[in-house]
Design an enzyme around this catalytic site. Structure first.
Site, PDB file in Angstrom:
ATOM      1  N   ASP A 214     -22.765   6.146 -66.878  1.00  0.00           N
ATOM      2  CA  ASP A 214     -21.552   7.224 -67.035  1.00  0.00           C
ATOM      3  C   ASP A 214     -21.985   8.383 -67.600  1.00  0.00           C
ATOM      4  O   ASP A 214     -20.734   8.988 -68.044  1.00  0.00           O
ATOM      5  CB  ASP A 214     -20.398   6.338 -67.618  1.00  0.00           C
ATOM      6  CG  ASP A 214     -20.172   4.988 -66.946  1.00  0.00           C
ATOM      7  OD1 ASP A 214     -20.274   4.916 -65.866  1.00  0.00           O
ATOM      8  OD2 ASP A 214     -19.504   4.137 -67.696  1.00  0.00           O
TER       9      ASP A 214
ATOM     10  N   HIS B  63     -20.252   5.970 -59.276  1.00  0.00           N
ATOM     11  CA  HIS B  63     -20.623   7.472 -59.477  1.00  0.00           C
ATOM     12  C   HIS B  63     -19.478   8.434 -58.972  1.00  0.00           C
ATOM     13  O   HIS B  63     -19.163   8.502 -57.742  1.00  0.00           O
ATOM     14  CB  HIS B  63     -21.891   7.767 -58.782  1.00  0.00           C
ATOM     15  CG  HIS B  63     -22.980   6.976 -59.407  1.00  0.00           C
ATOM     16  ND1 HIS B  63     -24.289   7.027 -58.962  1.00  0.00           N
ATOM     17  CD2 HIS B  63     -22.963   6.173 -60.559  1.00  0.00           C
ATOM     18  CE1 HIS B  63     -25.251   6.067 -59.830  1.00  0.00           C
ATOM     19  NE2 HIS B  63     -24.294   5.656 -60.556  1.00  0.00           N
TER      20      HIS B  63
ATOM     21  N   GLN C 167     -26.589   3.015 -63.687  1.00  0.00           N
ATOM     22  CA  GLN C 167     -26.713   2.646 -65.088  1.00  0.00           C
ATOM     23  C   GLN C 167     -27.363   3.720 -65.685  1.00  0.00           C
ATOM     24  O   GLN C 167     -27.415   5.095 -65.581  1.00  0.00           O
ATOM     25  CB  GLN C 167     -27.047   1.328 -65.141  1.00  0.00           C
ATOM     26  CG  GLN C 167     -26.370   0.176 -64.726  1.00  0.00           C
ATOM     27  CD  GLN C 167     -26.487   0.067 -63.046  1.00  0.00           C
ATOM     28  OE1 GLN C 167     -27.330  -0.305 -62.708  1.00  0.00           O
ATOM     29  NE2 GLN C 167     -25.302   0.098 -62.563  1.00  0.00           N
TER      30      GLN C 167
ATOM     31  N   LYS D 142     -23.810  11.200 -63.599  1.00  0.00           N
ATOM     32  CA  LYS D 142     -25.127  11.184 -62.631  1.00  0.00           C
ATOM     33  C   LYS D 142     -24.636  11.680 -61.351  1.00  0.00           C
ATOM     34  O   LYS D 142     -25.194  12.451 -60.752  1.00  0.00           O
ATOM     35  CB  LYS D 142     -25.723   9.613 -62.536  1.00  0.00           C
ATOM     36  CG  LYS D 142     -26.448   9.394 -63.761  1.00  0.00           C
ATOM     37  CD  LYS D 142     -27.111   7.914 -63.756  1.00  0.00           C
ATOM     38  CE  LYS D 142     -26.052   6.919 -63.705  1.00  0.00           C
ATOM     39  NZ  LYS D 142     -25.061   6.743 -64.943  1.00  0.00           N
TER      40      LYS D 142
HETATM   41  P1  GDP Z   1     -21.961   8.355 -63.570  1.00  0.00           P
HETATM   42  O1  GDP Z   1     -21.602   6.816 -63.405  1.00  0.00           O
HETATM   43  O2  GDP Z   1     -23.051   8.550 -64.475  1.00  0.00           O
HETATM   44  O3  GDP Z   1     -21.982   8.982 -62.254  1.00  0.00           O
HETATM   45  O4  GDP Z   1     -20.688   8.799 -64.104  1.00  0.00           O
HETATM   46  P2  GDP Z   1     -19.187   8.446 -63.927  1.00  0.00           P
HETATM   47  O5  GDP Z   1     -18.649   9.134 -62.769  1.00  0.00           O
HETATM   48  O6  GDP Z   1     -18.869   7.075 -64.010  1.00  0.00           O
HETATM   49  O7  GDP Z   1     -18.442   9.274 -65.239  1.00  0.00           O
HETATM   50  C1  GDP Z   1     -18.369  10.591 -65.426  1.00  0.00           C
HETATM   51  C2  GDP Z   1     -16.993  10.916 -65.454  1.00  0.00           C
HETATM   52  O8  GDP Z   1     -17.025  12.436 -66.092  1.00  0.00           O
HETATM   53  C3  GDP Z   1     -16.565  11.230 -64.035  1.00  0.00           C
HETATM   54  O9  GDP Z   1     -15.115  11.075 -64.118  1.00  0.00           O
HETATM   55  C4  GDP Z   1     -16.614  12.685 -63.686  1.00  0.00           C
HETATM   56  O10 GDP Z   1     -16.082  13.269 -62.919  1.00  0.00           O
HETATM   57  C5  GDP Z   1     -16.585  13.064 -64.958  1.00  0.00           C
HETATM   58  N1  GDP Z   1     -17.557  14.511 -65.237  1.00  0.00           N
HETATM   59  C6  GDP Z   1     -18.699  14.596 -64.815  1.00  0.00           C
HETATM   60  N2  GDP Z   1     -19.107  15.705 -65.394  1.00  0.00           N
HETATM   61  C7  GDP Z   1     -18.359  16.509 -66.343  1.00  0.00           C
HETATM   62  C8  GDP Z   1     -18.048  17.468 -67.285  1.00  0.00           C
HETATM   63  O11 GDP Z   1     -19.109  18.291 -67.350  1.00  0.00           O
HETATM   64  N3  GDP Z   1     -16.892  17.644 -67.772  1.00  0.00           N
HETATM   65  C9  GDP Z   1     -15.988  16.801 -67.777  1.00  0.00           C
HETATM   66  N4  GDP Z   1     -14.731  17.065 -68.408  1.00  0.00           N
HETATM   67  N5  GDP Z   1     -16.027  15.642 -66.634  1.00  0.00           N
HETATM   68  C10 GDP Z   1     -17.012  15.596 -66.159  1.00  0.00           C
HETATM   69  P1  IMO Z   2     -23.135   3.810 -63.803  1.00  0.00           P
HETATM   70  O1  IMO Z   2     -24.257   3.674 -62.470  1.00  0.00           O
HETATM   71  C1  IMO Z   2     -21.737   1.864 -67.655  1.00  0.00           C
HETATM   72  C2  IMO Z   2     -22.918  -2.451 -68.023  1.00  0.00           C
HETATM   73  C3  IMO Z   2     -21.545  -3.530 -68.035  1.00  0.00           C
HETATM   74  C4  IMO Z   2     -22.265  -4.241 -68.765  1.00  0.00           C
HETATM   75  C5  IMO Z   2     -23.681  -4.398 -68.621  1.00  0.00           C
HETATM   76  C6  IMO Z   2     -24.090  -5.450 -67.424  1.00  0.00           C
HETATM   77  O2  IMO Z   2     -21.770   4.048 -63.161  1.00  0.00           O
HETATM   78  O3  IMO Z   2     -23.398   4.541 -64.741  1.00  0.00           O
HETATM   79  P2  IMO Z   2     -23.467  -5.780 -64.752  1.00  0.00           P
HETATM   80  O4  IMO Z   2     -22.441  -5.890 -63.999  1.00  0.00           O
HETATM   81  O5  IMO Z   2     -24.595  -4.861 -64.499  1.00  0.00           O
HETATM   82  O6  IMO Z   2     -24.280  -7.241 -64.951  1.00  0.00           O
HETATM   83  O7  IMO Z   2     -23.233  -5.289 -66.312  1.00  0.00           O
HETATM   84  O8  IMO Z   2     -23.907  -3.202 -67.969  1.00  0.00           O
HETATM   85  N1  IMO Z   2     -22.644  -1.378 -66.866  1.00  0.00           N
HETATM   86  C7  IMO Z   2     -22.224  -0.161 -66.551  1.00  0.00           C
HETATM   87  N2  IMO Z   2     -21.907   0.659 -67.846  1.00  0.00           N
HETATM   88  N3  IMO Z   2     -22.148   2.427 -65.904  1.00  0.00           N
HETATM   89  C8  IMO Z   2     -22.606   1.726 -65.214  1.00  0.00           C
HETATM   90  O9  IMO Z   2     -22.842   2.158 -64.020  1.00  0.00           O
HETATM   91  C9  IMO Z   2     -22.839   0.464 -65.441  1.00  0.00           C
HETATM   92  N4  IMO Z   2     -23.054  -0.672 -64.659  1.00  0.00           N
HETATM   93  C10 IMO Z   2     -23.068  -1.950 -65.355  1.00  0.00           C
HETATM   94  O10 IMO Z   2     -20.320  -2.820 -68.496  1.00  0.00           O
HETATM   95  O11 IMO Z   2     -22.083  -4.086 -70.221  1.00  0.00           O
HETATM   96 MG    MG Z   3     -20.252   5.371 -63.661  1.00  0.00          MG
END
Ligand code: GDP
Ligand code: IMO
Ligand code: MG
Length: 431
Positions: free
Chosen positions: A13, A41, A230, A16
């Protein structure tokens, strides 16, 4: 730039999706190499409306984050575990938006499938006392079957007899486990076979040998982005085992997960959130179980993109990041969510760990040690200025640049990009 790998440098999170979408402008192919629909994502895309341009947020689970760029071909590699239900829902959502998927989405014939029993076993396992806090998407059980060499792959859908034989054997085995060990309801072979054959008809046009496709693309000098899911500390080998996922999110996973040679990789980018978050169980050394942690969660909107669970929050941890840089071979960093820190008077960064009174420099990956370390912090003055409207690195407040430059120097790794918001235009290149 033949292959550039984008890895999550922390606990997932990191943003990416946003960074991959931003970089997709200049590439030909975006390829996911591991994980499954446990990933969430987020991509924020400009959208035309009668009253002008607005933005819309989309969460992708299996489809690579380059899909919103028409010229990009998206690949789901052999290292991914595919949940047909999640994939069809995602394809349906994108098609409803008018996004053309045909000819632009390629699915590896060697990718493994998540079966209904994987999700069931994942949820049952999580009812025990050694909870990992998984996403419940069947990821662990699907990878177990892959490594037990009894998994069902996309290619198996082509031959009804092979599929029936493999499924029958698997379901009989699982039913025994479900009824005898877990006292749970048994699964019906015929229902599953017909569901998966229906799925086969729908995905047939996307299935191919994606390793061959990618290697041919490399010969034609196409630009490929390998998108990790992840993050490094969730890596089954290099993370905080057992509190990890079941695949290899670190950069090494990109080659096996896509069937491309390591010699094709020429750039590795680590996506680093300006602070730390973690969903699920396991150590988070800088976790703030206090008002500051709650402020980070609230301002950063730190709730899981897949499960909606609140993310645990804490300060940036450079000890763990040094390890991540090393294990991934990160050459450049993209720092995200800097804007979330705008309102903090003081910002801490963990620069060392103390364990039993002694300083330790290296990141311990054993949970026992990690859970008992004391982080040592260096405090930075906050900039107390809104950064989300800033459009060039030089225009960031001095204190914000000091924060970024300290990270760069303490990690001995170049900060290449800084993100100050979820939108594409909120991305600053550091020259
Ligand atoms: P990922 O799994 O690595 O793709 O990340 P996620 O999408 O799960 O979580 C990142 C969150 O932060 C999402 O809600 C994005 O829209 C948000 N986000 C990404 N870059 C920025 C930033 O620079 N500032 C803010 N405030 N939010 C961001
Ligand atoms: P993105 O790609 C954050 C965490 C789960 C749990 C552990 C194992 O959005 O960054 P699983 O379901 O994979 O067997 O769970 O990994 N987990 C993540 N945490 N971002 C993710 O993906 C995750 N995918 C799995 O919360 O702790
Ligand atoms: Mg994510």
């Amino acid at each position: 730039m033949p292959v550039q790998i984008i890895v999550g440098a922390q606990w997932g999170d990191e943003g990416k999706g946003k960074i991959v979408d931003h970089l997709s402008e200049d590439v030909d192919i975006v390829a996911r190499y591991q994980g499954g629909a446990n990933a969430g994502h987020t991509v924020v895309v400009p959208t035309k409306t009668p009253s002008g341009i607005t933005t819309k947020e989309y969460v992708l689970h299996l489809i690579p984050s380059g899909i919103f760029h028409k010229h990009v071909t998206c690949v789901i590699g052999n290292g991914v575990v595919i949940d047909p239900v999640a994939l069809m829902a995602e394809i349906g959502q994108l098609q409803a938006l008018g996004i053309n998927i045909k000819g632009r989405l390629l699915i590896s014939h060697n990718a493994h499938l998540i079966m209904p029993y994987h999700k069931l076993l994942d949820s049952i396992r999580e009812q025990g006392d050694q909870k990992i806090g998984t996403t419940g998407r069947g990821i662990g059980p699907a990878y177990i079957d892959k490594y037990m060499r009894i998994g069902i792959r996309v290619v198996d859908l082509l031959d009804r007899d092979v599929l029936c034989k493999k499924l029958k054997r698997n379901i009989e085995e699982k039913n025994e486990l479900l009824s005898k060990v877990y006292h749970s309801q048994e699964l019906n072979v015929d229902t599953i076979i017909s569901e998966y054959q229906e799925f086969d008809k729908k995905i047939d046009e996307y299935v191919t040998d994606t390793s061959e496709f990618l290697n041919n693309a490399l010969k034609k000098k196409k630009k490929i982005l390998a998108e990790g899911a992840q993050g490094a500390f969730l890596d089954v080998d290099h993370g905080t085992y057992p509190y990890v996922t079941s695949s290899s999110p670190t950069s090494g996973g990109a080659c096996t997960g896509l069937g491309i040679p390591p010699t094709a990789v020429n750039s590795i980018v680590g996506v680093v959130k300006a602070y730390s978050t973690r969903v699920g169980n396991g150590p988070l050394p800088t976790e703030l179980n206090n008002e500051i942690g709650e402020r980070l969660r609230k301002i950063g909107g730190e709730y899981g993109a897949t499960t909606g669970r609140p993310r645990r929050c804490g300060w940036l941890d450079l000890v763990s990041l040094r390890y991540s840089v090393r294990v991934n071979g990160i050459q450049k960093i993209a720092i995200t969510k800097l804007d979330v820190l705008d309102e903090f008077e003081e910002i801490n960064v963990c620069v060392g760990y103390k364990h039993k009174g002694k300083s330790i420099r290296n990141f311990p990956t054993d949970v026992q040690t990690l859970e008992s370390i004391e982080p040592e912090y260096r405090t930075f003055k906050g900039w107390l200025t809104k950064t989300s409207d800033v459009r060039s690195y030089a225009k960031l407040p001095v204190q914000a640049r000091k924060y970024i430059e300290a990270i760069q120097s303490l990690l001995k790794t170049k900060v290449w990009m800084v993100s100050v918001g979820a939108r594409r235009d909120q991305t600053l290149l550091v020259r």
